[in-house]
Motif scaffolding. Structure first.
Motif, PDB file in Angstrom:
ATOM      1  N   GLY A  52       0.850  -1.185   0.000  1.00  0.00           N
ATOM      2  CA  GLY A  52       0.000   0.000   0.000  1.00  0.00           C
ATOM      3  C   GLY A  52       0.880   1.227   0.000  1.00  0.00           C
ATOM      4  O   GLY A  52       2.056   1.156   0.359  1.00  0.00           O
ATOM      5  N   VAL A  53       0.320   2.357  -0.399  1.00  0.00           N
ATOM      6  CA  VAL A  53       1.094   3.594  -0.481  1.00  0.00           C
ATOM      7  C   VAL A  53       0.443   4.654   0.399  1.00  0.00           C
ATOM      8  O   VAL A  53      -0.787   4.715   0.515  1.00  0.00           O
ATOM      9  CB  VAL A  53       1.170   4.089  -1.942  1.00  0.00           C
ATOM     10  N   GLY A  54       1.266   5.499   1.028  1.00  0.00           N
ATOM     11  CA  GLY A  54       0.740   6.583   1.852  1.00  0.00           C
ATOM     12  C   GLY A  54       0.044   6.044   3.089  1.00  0.00           C
ATOM     13  O   GLY A  54       0.562   5.174   3.790  1.00  0.00           O
ATOM     14  N   LYS A  55      -1.152   6.566   3.374  1.00  0.00           N
ATOM     15  CA  LYS A  55      -1.917   6.104   4.532  1.00  0.00           C
ATOM     16  C   LYS A  55      -2.191   4.613   4.429  1.00  0.00           C
ATOM     17  O   LYS A  55      -2.174   3.891   5.427  1.00  0.00           O
ATOM     18  CB  LYS A  55      -3.244   6.862   4.639  1.00  0.00           C
ATOM     19  N   ASN A  56      -2.435   4.138   3.211  1.00  0.00           N
ATOM     20  CA  ASN A  56      -2.679   2.710   3.023  1.00  0.00           C
ATOM     21  C   ASN A  56      -1.433   1.883   3.289  1.00  0.00           C
ATOM     22  O   ASN A  56      -1.520   0.696   3.593  1.00  0.00           O
ATOM     23  CB  ASN A  56      -3.185   2.445   1.605  1.00  0.00           C
ATOM     24  N   GLY A  57      -0.259   2.516   3.178  1.00  0.00           N
ATOM     25  CA  GLY A  57       0.969   1.817   3.520  1.00  0.00           C
ATOM     26  C   GLY A  57       1.007   1.472   4.993  1.00  0.00           C
ATOM     27  O   GLY A  57       1.470   0.392   5.389  1.00  0.00           O
ATOM     28  N   SER A  58       0.523   2.388   5.827  1.00  0.00           N
ATOM     29  CA  SER A  58       0.463   2.128   7.275  1.00  0.00           C
ATOM     30  C   SER A  58      -0.502   0.990   7.568  1.00  0.00           C
ATOM     31  O   SER A  58      -0.241   0.128   8.413  1.00  0.00           O
ATOM     32  CB  SER A  58       0.034   3.395   8.018  1.00  0.00           C
ATOM     33  N   ASP A  86      13.113  -5.131  -5.324  1.00  0.00           N
ATOM     34  CA  ASP A  86      12.358  -5.776  -4.243  1.00  0.00           C
ATOM     35  C   ASP A  86      11.305  -6.758  -4.742  1.00  0.00           C
ATOM     36  O   ASP A  86      10.742  -7.520  -3.943  1.00  0.00           O
ATOM     37  CB  ASP A  86      11.696  -4.726  -3.350  1.00  0.00           C
ATOM     38  N   LEU A  87      11.034  -6.770  -6.040  1.00  0.00           N
ATOM     39  CA  LEU A  87      10.116  -7.775  -6.574  1.00  0.00           C
ATOM     40  C   LEU A  87      10.664  -9.182  -6.389  1.00  0.00           C
ATOM     41  O   LEU A  87       9.944 -10.168  -6.496  1.00  0.00           O
ATOM     42  CB  LEU A  87       9.855  -7.528  -8.065  1.00  0.00           C
ATOM     43  N   GLY A  88      11.958  -9.247  -6.072  1.00  0.00           N
ATOM     44  CA  GLY A  88      12.572 -10.543  -5.835  1.00  0.00           C
ATOM     45  C   GLY A  88      11.996 -11.288  -4.650  1.00  0.00           C
ATOM     46  O   GLY A  88      12.181 -12.494  -4.527  1.00  0.00           O
ATOM     47  N   MET A  89      11.291 -10.585  -3.773  1.00  0.00           N
ATOM     48  CA  MET A  89      10.682 -11.262  -2.625  1.00  0.00           C
ATOM     49  C   MET A  89       9.379 -11.973  -2.989  1.00  0.00           C
ATOM     50  O   MET A  89       8.840 -12.736  -2.197  1.00  0.00           O
ATOM     51  CB  MET A  89      10.407 -10.263  -1.495  1.00  0.00           C
ATOM     52  N   VAL A  90       8.870 -11.699  -4.197  1.00  0.00           N
ATOM     53  CA  VAL A  90       7.600 -12.285  -4.622  1.00  0.00           C
ATOM     54  C   VAL A  90       7.872 -13.562  -5.400  1.00  0.00           C
ATOM     55  O   VAL A  90       8.634 -13.571  -6.372  1.00  0.00           O
ATOM     56  CB  VAL A  90       6.801 -11.298  -5.496  1.00  0.00           C
ATOM     57  N   ASP A  91       7.254 -14.657  -4.959  1.00  0.00           N
ATOM     58  CA  ASP A  91       7.437 -15.954  -5.611  1.00  0.00           C
ATOM     59  C   ASP A  91       6.147 -16.414  -6.275  1.00  0.00           C
ATOM     60  O   ASP A  91       5.036 -16.009  -5.890  1.00  0.00           O
ATOM     61  CB  ASP A  91       7.854 -17.014  -4.581  1.00  0.00           C
ATOM     62  N   GLU A  92       6.296 -17.274  -7.263  1.00  0.00           N
ATOM     63  CA  GLU A  92       5.130 -17.860  -7.914  1.00  0.00           C
ATOM     64  C   GLU A  92       4.267 -18.573  -6.877  1.00  0.00           C
ATOM     65  O   GLU A  92       4.769 -19.286  -6.014  1.00  0.00           O
ATOM     66  CB  GLU A  92       5.588 -18.856  -8.985  1.00  0.00           C
ATOM     67  N   GLY A  93       2.969 -18.350  -6.950  1.00  0.00           N
ATOM     68  CA  GLY A  93       2.051 -18.975  -6.007  1.00  0.00           C
ATOM     69  C   GLY A  93       1.707 -18.107  -4.816  1.00  0.00           C
ATOM     70  O   GLY A  93       0.800 -18.437  -4.041  1.00  0.00           O
ATOM     71  N   ASP A  94       2.433 -17.001  -4.642  1.00  0.00           N
ATOM     72  CA  ASP A  94       2.097 -16.067  -3.559  1.00  0.00           C
ATOM     73  C   ASP A  94       0.773 -15.368  -3.869  1.00  0.00           C
ATOM     74  O   ASP A  94       0.307 -15.345  -5.018  1.00  0.00           O
ATOM     75  CB  ASP A  94       3.185 -15.001  -3.405  1.00  0.00           C
ATOM     76  N   VAL A  95       0.193 -14.771  -2.846  1.00  0.00           N
ATOM     77  CA  VAL A  95      -0.972 -13.900  -3.028  1.00  0.00           C
ATOM     78  C   VAL A  95      -0.541 -12.491  -2.674  1.00  0.00           C
ATOM     79  O   VAL A  95       0.049 -12.256  -1.612  1.00  0.00           O
ATOM     80  CB  VAL A  95      -2.156 -14.317  -2.127  1.00  0.00           C
ATOM     81  N   VAL A  96      -0.806 -11.558  -3.575  1.00  0.00           N
ATOM     82  CA  VAL A  96      -0.425 -10.172  -3.362  1.00  0.00           C
ATOM     83  C   VAL A  96      -1.677  -9.351  -3.076  1.00  0.00           C
ATOM     84  O   VAL A  96      -2.644  -9.395  -3.847  1.00  0.00           O
ATOM     85  CB  VAL A  96       0.303  -9.588  -4.589  1.00  0.00           C
ATOM     86  N   VAL A  97      -1.672  -8.645  -1.954  1.00  0.00           N
ATOM     87  CA  VAL A  97      -2.791  -7.778  -1.579  1.00  0.00           C
ATOM     88  C   VAL A  97      -2.367  -6.338  -1.833  1.00  0.00           C
ATOM     89  O   VAL A  97      -1.432  -5.835  -1.209  1.00  0.00           O
ATOM     90  CB  VAL A  97      -3.171  -7.963  -0.094  1.00  0.00           C
ATOM     91  N   LEU A  98      -3.035  -5.690  -2.783  1.00  0.00           N
ATOM     92  CA  LEU A  98      -2.733  -4.309  -3.132  1.00  0.00           C
ATOM     93  C   LEU A  98      -3.832  -3.403  -2.602  1.00  0.00           C
ATOM     94  O   LEU A  98      -5.018  -3.656  -2.827  1.00  0.00           O
ATOM     95  CB  LEU A  98      -2.621  -4.145  -4.647  1.00  0.00           C
ATOM     96  N   MET A  99      -3.434  -2.350  -1.892  1.00  0.00           N
ATOM     97  CA  MET A  99      -4.387  -1.434  -1.270  1.00  0.00           C
ATOM     98  C   MET A  99      -4.283  -0.046  -1.885  1.00  0.00           C
ATOM     99  O   MET A  99      -3.228   0.580  -1.836  1.00  0.00           O
ATOM    100  CB  MET A  99      -4.131  -1.335   0.237  1.00  0.00           C
ATOM    101  N   SER A 100      -5.368   0.411  -2.459  1.00  0.00           N
ATOM    102  CA  SER A 100      -5.423   1.771  -3.004  1.00  0.00           C
ATOM    103  C   SER A 100      -6.876   2.188  -3.067  1.00  0.00           C
ATOM    104  O   SER A 100      -7.673   1.574  -3.794  1.00  0.00           O
ATOM    105  CB  SER A 100      -4.807   1.829  -4.403  1.00  0.00           C
ATOM    106  N   TYR A 101      -7.246   3.217  -2.291  1.00  0.00           N
ATOM    107  CA  TYR A 101      -8.648   3.627  -2.284  1.00  0.00           C
ATOM    108  C   TYR A 101      -9.080   4.083  -3.679  1.00  0.00           C
ATOM    109  O   TYR A 101     -10.151   3.715  -4.155  1.00  0.00           O
ATOM    110  CB  TYR A 101      -8.897   4.739  -1.272  1.00  0.00           C
ATOM    111  N   SER A 102      -8.242   4.847  -4.350  1.00  0.00           N
ATOM    112  CA  SER A 102      -8.595   5.328  -5.689  1.00  0.00           C
ATOM    113  C   SER A 102      -8.482   4.223  -6.730  1.00  0.00           C
ATOM    114  O   SER A 102      -9.146   4.256  -7.768  1.00  0.00           O
ATOM    115  CB  SER A 102      -7.691   6.500  -6.097  1.00  0.00           C
ATOM    116  N   GLY A 103      -7.620   3.254  -6.443  1.00  0.00           N
ATOM    117  CA  GLY A 103      -7.392   2.184  -7.400  1.00  0.00           C
ATOM    118  C   GLY A 103      -6.522   2.606  -8.564  1.00  0.00           C
ATOM    119  O   GLY A 103      -6.316   1.827  -9.507  1.00  0.00           O
ATOM    120  N   GLY A 104      -6.005   3.835  -8.502  1.00  0.00           N
ATOM    121  CA  GLY A 104      -5.189   4.330  -9.593  1.00  0.00           C
ATOM    122  C   GLY A 104      -3.851   4.859  -9.149  1.00  0.00           C
ATOM    123  O   GLY A 104      -3.177   5.574  -9.909  1.00  0.00           O
ATOM    124  N   THR A 105      -3.443   4.535  -7.924  1.00  0.00           N
ATOM    125  CA  THR A 105      -2.156   4.996  -7.415  1.00  0.00           C
ATOM    126  C   THR A 105      -1.048   4.554  -8.355  1.00  0.00           C
ATOM    127  O   THR A 105      -0.899   3.366  -8.645  1.00  0.00           O
ATOM    128  CB  THR A 105      -1.903   4.422  -6.007  1.00  0.00           C
TER     129      THR A 105
END
Length: 325
Positions: A52-58, A86-105
């Motif tokens: 998440g970015v900004g407030k959503n990062g917290s 840092d994308l190196g920490m993401v592996d195949e089969g992981d689930v990524v949760v992306l947080m953005s109220y606007s959805g356009g960050t």
């Protein structure tokens, strides 16, 4: 200006938005899909990546911390650093949760094509169902609000609250689905107050040996008082000739009897003891002691083994030894 009234208005607005969030949970089935994705990833020892970015990062950091504390492996992906290694920490089969109220960050939007190449599932938490994030996520969780609690309508307030509460809901439902128990929780909090409480057994805090006052039903009240005093206890456990539990004779029992009948020292304890006293197994968690003492409003619990034989006593005066009390 009434500060309290202004504060209540903020709280009421945010509560109204939380009620709206609760009312639509389950409508589209997306919440259930999100929980299943998270559970399935953990079952095959994959991890949950939160970003998440900004407030959503917290909020993302709080969500990841809650997941980790409940045994759901989670890491924080910094959106700005992700495209610089840092994308190196993401592996195949992981689930990524992306947080953005606007959805356009922008930072999150730039990540989407790269995440897709990594063959991961994406859960988008957003307030805009038509956003870029919503269009590219496998599951979309809607946190749209009608009104921010900010009087200017600018500062993220209701929107961040709904985001936070939804993440808590995800974490707690996931916990239940996985069958996570108090003992499991203690593994991840060994040095904290919660961990100490959850790792402590009744056998660790009970009185035993010379500190356990034992008398027979035919012993006199005077002897019982002598044994209690010697053990520095608040009660004596009454057992029969083969060690089976018969009752408990507490200081309270003595006081009540003495007020009615002062000359009781030479009489048998069985006339004044409490029969069928409250007991607890020695292998139970010590936290259960507190619950029983509070519910039943007693000061002592007789500790028994697996066959019901008394092996100890928990006295409220000893509970200060538990640093989590």
């Amino acid at each position: 200006m009434n500060y309290s009234e202004l504060a209540r208005r903020v709280i009421e607005i945010e509560m109204a938005e939380l009620n709206r969030l609760g009312a639509r949970i389950g409508e589209s089935g997306s919440f259930e899909q999100a929980v299943d994705l998270l559970r399935d990833a953990l079952l095959v020892t994959r991890k949950i990546v939160v970003c998440g970015v900004g407030k959503n990062g917290s909020i993302a950091r709080k969500f990841a911390a809650t997941l980790n504390s409940t045994g759901a492996t989670s890491v924080i992906l910094n959106a700005q650093d992700a495209l610089h290694g840092d994308l190196g920490m993401v592996d195949e089969g992981d689930v990524v949760v992306l947080m953005s109220y606007s959805g356009g960050t922008r930072e999150l939007v730039d990540l989407l094509p790269h995440l897709r190449r990594l063959n991961v599932k994406i859960i988008g938490i957003t307030g805009n169902a038509q956003s870029v994030l919503a269009q590219h996520a496998d599951v979309v969780l809607d946190v749209q609000v009608e009104r921010e609690a900010c009087p200017l309508g600018l500062a993220p307030t209701s929107s961040t609250t709904t985001m936070l509460v939804l993440c808590d809901a995800l974490a707690m439902v996931l916990l239940e689905v996985r069958g996570f128990q108090a003992d499991d929780f203690a593994k991840y909090h060994p040095n904290g107050a919660i961990g100490r409480a959850l790792l402590t057994r009744v056998s660790d805090v009970m009185r035993s040996g010379d500190a356990l006052a034992l008398v027979g039903p035919g012993d006199t009240v005077g002897l019982a008082l002598e044994v209690i005093t010697k053990a520095r206890a608040g009660a004596a456990v009454v057992v029969d000739e083969v060690g089976r539990l018969v009752g408990i004779f507490t200081h309270g029992d003595f006081v009540r009897a003495f007020q009615m009948e002062p000359m009781i020292a030479g009489k048998a304890v069985e006339a004044y003891m409490t029969r069928q006293p409250l007991t607890i197994r020695e292998d139970r968690l010590a936290t259960e002691v507190l619950a029983l003492l509070e519910q039943r409003r007693v000061d002592e619990l007789v500790v028994v083994n697996e066959v019901g034989v008394p092996v100890g006593l928990v006295d409220t005066q000893d509970l200060t030894r538990l640093k989590w009390v």
